[in-house]
Design an enzyme around this catalytic site. Structure first.
Site, PDB file in Angstrom:
ATOM      1  CB  VAL A  12      -0.784   0.133   1.337  1.00 41.63           C
ATOM      2  CG1 VAL A  12      -1.531   1.578   1.705  1.00 41.63           C
ATOM      3  CG2 VAL A  12      -1.575  -1.523   0.659  1.00 41.63           C
ATOM      4  CE  LYS A  36       9.810  -3.670   1.847  1.00 43.61           C
ATOM      5  NZ  LYS A  36       8.517  -3.515   2.583  1.00 43.61           N
ATOM      6  CG  PHE A 153     -11.088   1.302  -0.808  1.00 46.54           C
ATOM      7  CD1 PHE A 153     -11.916  -0.189   0.208  1.00 46.54           C
ATOM      8  CD2 PHE A 153     -11.510   2.760  -0.748  1.00 46.54           C
ATOM      9  CE1 PHE A 153     -12.666   1.226   1.012  1.00 46.54           C
ATOM     10  CE2 PHE A 153     -12.545   3.046   0.254  1.00 46.54           C
ATOM     11  CZ  PHE A 153     -13.122   1.676   1.257  1.00 46.54           C
ATOM     12  CG  PHE A 250     -15.761  -9.519  -6.603  1.00 47.75           C
ATOM     13  CD1 PHE A 250     -14.872  -8.236  -7.316  1.00 47.75           C
ATOM     14  CD2 PHE A 250     -14.847 -10.060  -5.548  1.00 47.75           C
ATOM     15  CE1 PHE A 250     -14.090  -7.959  -7.183  1.00 47.75           C
ATOM     16  CE2 PHE A 250     -13.243  -9.469  -5.422  1.00 47.75           C
ATOM     17  CZ  PHE A 250     -12.363  -8.617  -5.799  1.00 47.75           C
ATOM     18  N   GLY A 258      -8.172 -15.743  -1.649  1.00 46.71           N
ATOM     19  CA  GLY A 258      -7.021 -16.060  -0.776  1.00 46.71           C
ATOM     20  C   GLY A 258      -6.785 -15.018  -0.645  1.00 46.71           C
ATOM     21  CB  CYS A 261      -7.549  -8.137   1.715  1.00 46.02           C
ATOM     22  SG  CYS A 261      -6.273  -6.373   1.559  1.00 46.02           S
TER      23      CYS A 261
HETATM   24  C1  UDX Z   1      -8.861  -7.010  -1.651  1.00 41.50           C
HETATM   25  C2  UDX Z   1     -10.092  -5.752  -2.496  1.00 41.50           C
HETATM   26  O1  UDX Z   1     -10.786  -6.329  -3.753  1.00 41.50           O
HETATM   27  C3  UDX Z   1      -9.375  -4.578  -2.020  1.00 41.50           C
HETATM   28  O2  UDX Z   1     -10.189  -3.870  -2.606  1.00 41.50           O
HETATM   29  C4  UDX Z   1      -8.842  -4.630  -0.647  1.00 41.50           C
HETATM   30  O3  UDX Z   1      -8.155  -3.232  -0.708  1.00 41.50           O
HETATM   31  C5  UDX Z   1      -7.503  -5.488  -0.597  1.00 41.50           C
HETATM   32  O4  UDX Z   1      -8.367  -6.635  -0.925  1.00 41.50           O
HETATM   33  P1  UDX Z   1      -6.945  -8.428  -3.112  1.00 41.50           P
HETATM   34  O5  UDX Z   1      -6.897  -9.546  -2.518  1.00 41.50           O
HETATM   35  O6  UDX Z   1      -5.575  -7.445  -3.778  1.00 41.50           O
HETATM   36  O7  UDX Z   1      -7.690  -6.938  -3.081  1.00 41.50           O
HETATM   37  O8  UDX Z   1      -7.672  -9.285  -4.648  1.00 41.50           O
HETATM   38  P2  UDX Z   1      -9.155  -9.133  -5.254  1.00 41.50           P
HETATM   39  O9  UDX Z   1      -8.908  -8.968  -6.744  1.00 41.50           O
HETATM   40  O10 UDX Z   1     -10.108  -8.702  -4.379  1.00 41.50           O
HETATM   41  O11 UDX Z   1      -9.043 -10.633  -5.086  1.00 41.50           O
HETATM   42  C6  UDX Z   1      -9.467 -11.400  -4.345  1.00 41.50           C
HETATM   43  C7  UDX Z   1      -9.800 -12.763  -3.743  1.00 41.50           C
HETATM   44  O12 UDX Z   1     -10.754 -13.223  -4.802  1.00 41.50           O
HETATM   45  C8  UDX Z   1      -8.620 -13.565  -5.174  1.00 41.50           C
HETATM   46  O13 UDX Z   1      -8.055 -15.053  -4.316  1.00 41.50           O
HETATM   47  C9  UDX Z   1      -9.394 -14.249  -5.508  1.00 41.50           C
HETATM   48  O14 UDX Z   1      -8.985 -15.066  -7.071  1.00 41.50           O
HETATM   49  C10 UDX Z   1     -10.623 -14.104  -5.516  1.00 41.50           C
HETATM   50  N1  UDX Z   1     -11.867 -14.354  -6.222  1.00 41.50           N
HETATM   51  C11 UDX Z   1     -12.291 -12.114  -6.647  1.00 41.50           C
HETATM   52  C12 UDX Z   1     -12.632 -15.128  -6.527  1.00 41.50           C
HETATM   53  O15 UDX Z   1     -12.559 -16.036  -6.056  1.00 41.50           O
HETATM   54  N2  UDX Z   1     -13.683 -14.482  -6.986  1.00 41.50           N
HETATM   55  C13 UDX Z   1     -14.068 -13.989  -7.676  1.00 41.50           C
HETATM   56  O16 UDX Z   1     -15.462 -13.345  -8.379  1.00 41.50           O
HETATM   57  C14 UDX Z   1     -13.223 -12.111  -7.306  1.00 41.50           C
END
Ligand code: UDX
Length: 443
Positions: A12, A36, A153, A250, A258, A261
């Protein structure tokens, strides 16, 4: 132009700092990890994130962005200080706030002028009030400190894009003047801004992530129902998503969510609620469904083979999603562990995440340098991450390389129509099983 300090050069902090430099501010990123900071000062990003390294190099060379391990150097000249350190889960699921409280006390000691401290880290409701107290307790000069909650986000893998094209920026503060300064800072991004009170801002972050996780677990539950009822989850999901009240994002069924977050924030929200004597069984179900889903492909393989002892399994994809090298809470970890426990031999391939994955996967895991090497002579293959290189494969590759072309696809990378053309056994999520290879070969 503002002088900005970013405390914590993780995902972030790095993306936020680089983006603020890019729109014309003077940004110093501070981190305690000297290795780093050295890498970053040379323009090398320690994380894989599309577009980040180029932007980092450009702003370093323009003198807009710098990196240091010295809190004094970074904070002294800053008017706005962002706290972007981690809030990892403790064993009971609640957020560990020691890093952020420590950062706040260090920042407080070195503040040299009236300042605004902005919390971007995901923190439980009420934390910003505590941060304000810590800053006041540690300040050495008679200065004014305002605190703003500004949750992040961005998604890994599209973090730069999300920073410039996000849906909203949430600014929570009890002080309208401080909120206005942060609003002005963000105005060049031209993203809708929502100003609110601090506690609501803190909760918006957890509630958003918990809701998205709920959407995924819901569609995964429907996927299992589709398998039992002979329906197709891709069709069900498309039909549901056309309703604007539901939305089409989603709703992709798969091997479970996974990352750093969703798993962490859903568990933390349960604890936050418990602290005020409120129980959220809905979120416990969301988490349990996800745990089951992460193991679902292995369950399917066990049903198919009876035993996996001595079988050679290929794993395509280790990161928790495409375009990142992050493997935290990736379904691939559970899948590899479980296969090895069952006595299978596991060979894995990921286009980017293999180095990072080595710290998480069982030591028995072997790593391949290409898709073909990974599939070579395998008895079965698992697709865990929907990287484009996998989606662009044709089933020919499974037939050519594998001993038995039996594929368990946890991300529905291929259409059933395409797979019907090939002598492959294809198990996906929430869709009918195709058994062309075993039918043709009498297996
Ligand atoms: C998430 C939030 O989207 C973001 O707003 C927040 O700041 C941090 O957490 P991130 O963890 O980077 O972001 O990934 P994201 O694209 O949200 O996907 C999370 C997980 O959900 C992934 O493992 C992805 O494969 C899974 N996923 C996502 C699904 O299984 N199905 C979907 O339809 C969407």
């Amino acid at each position: 132009m503002k002088n900005i300090a970013i405390v914590g050069a993780g995902y972030v902090g790095l993306v936020t700092g680089t983006a603020f430099a890019h729109i014309g501010n003077r940004v110093t990123c501070i981190d305690i990890d000297a290795d780093k900071i050295k890498l970053l000062s040379e323009g090398i990003s320690p994380i894989f994130e599309p577009g980040l390294e180029e932007m980092l190099k450009e702003n370093l060379s323009k003198g807009k962005l710098s990196f240091t391990t010295s809190m004094k150097e970074g904070v002294e000249s800053a008017e706005i200080i962002f706290l972007t350190v981690g809030t990892p889960p403790m064993s009971d699921g609640s957020a560990d706030l020691s890093f952020i409280f420590n950062a706040a006390s260090e920042v407080g000691k070195h503040l040299a002028r009236d300042s605004i401290v902005v919390t971007k880290s995901t923190v439980p409701v009420g934390t910003n009030e505590r941060i304000k107290e810590i800053l006041e307790d540690h300040k050495s000069k008679n200065i004014r400190i305002d605190v703003v909650s500004n949750p992040e986000f961005l998604r890994e893998g599209s973090a730069i894009h999300d920073t410039f094209h996000g849906d909203r920026i949430v600014i929570g503060s009890e002080n309208p003047r401080a909120a206005h300064v942060i609003e002005e800072l963000y105005s060049p991004f031209q993203i809708p801004i929502m100003k609110t009170d601090t506690r609501s801002a803190e909760l918006i972050k957890y509630a958003s992530n918990a809701f998205l996780a709920t959407k995924i677990s819901f569609i995964n539950e429907m996927a299992i129902l589709c398998e039992k009822l002979g329906a197709n989850i891709d069709e069900v999901s498309s039909g549901m998503g056309m309703d604007q009240r539901i939305g089409n994002q989603f709703l992709q069924a798969g091997a479970g969510y996974g990352g750093s977050c969703f798993p962490k924030d859903t568990r933390a929200l349960i604890r936050i609620a418990e602290n005020v004597n409120h129980h959220i069984p809905l979120l416990e179900f969301v988490i349990n469904i996800n745990n089951r889903q992460q193991e679902y492909l292995v369950k399917k393989a066990l049903e198919r083979f009876g035993s996996l002892k001595g079988k050679s399994a290929a794993i395509l994809g280790l990161s928790f999603k495409p375009n990142t090298d992050d493997v935290r809470e990736s379904p691939a970890i559970k899948i590899c562990q479980s296969l090895i426990e069952q006595g299978a031999y596991v060979t894995a391939f990921d286009p980017i995440a293999m180095e990072k994955a080595k710290a998480y996967l069982p030591k028995e895991t072997k790593y391949a340098c290409s898709i073909e090497e990974c599939l070579q002579d395998a008895d079965l293959a698992f697709i865990v991450t929907d990287w484009n290189v996998f989606k662009e494969m044709t089933a020919e590759t499974f037939i050519k390389c594998m001993k038995h072309p039996i594929v368990f696809d946890g991300r529905n990378c291929f259409s059933l129509e395409a797979m019907r053309q090939y002598e492959v056994d294809y198990y996906s999520i929430g869709r009918p099983i195709l058994q062309n290879w075993s039918t043709k070969n009498g297996k």
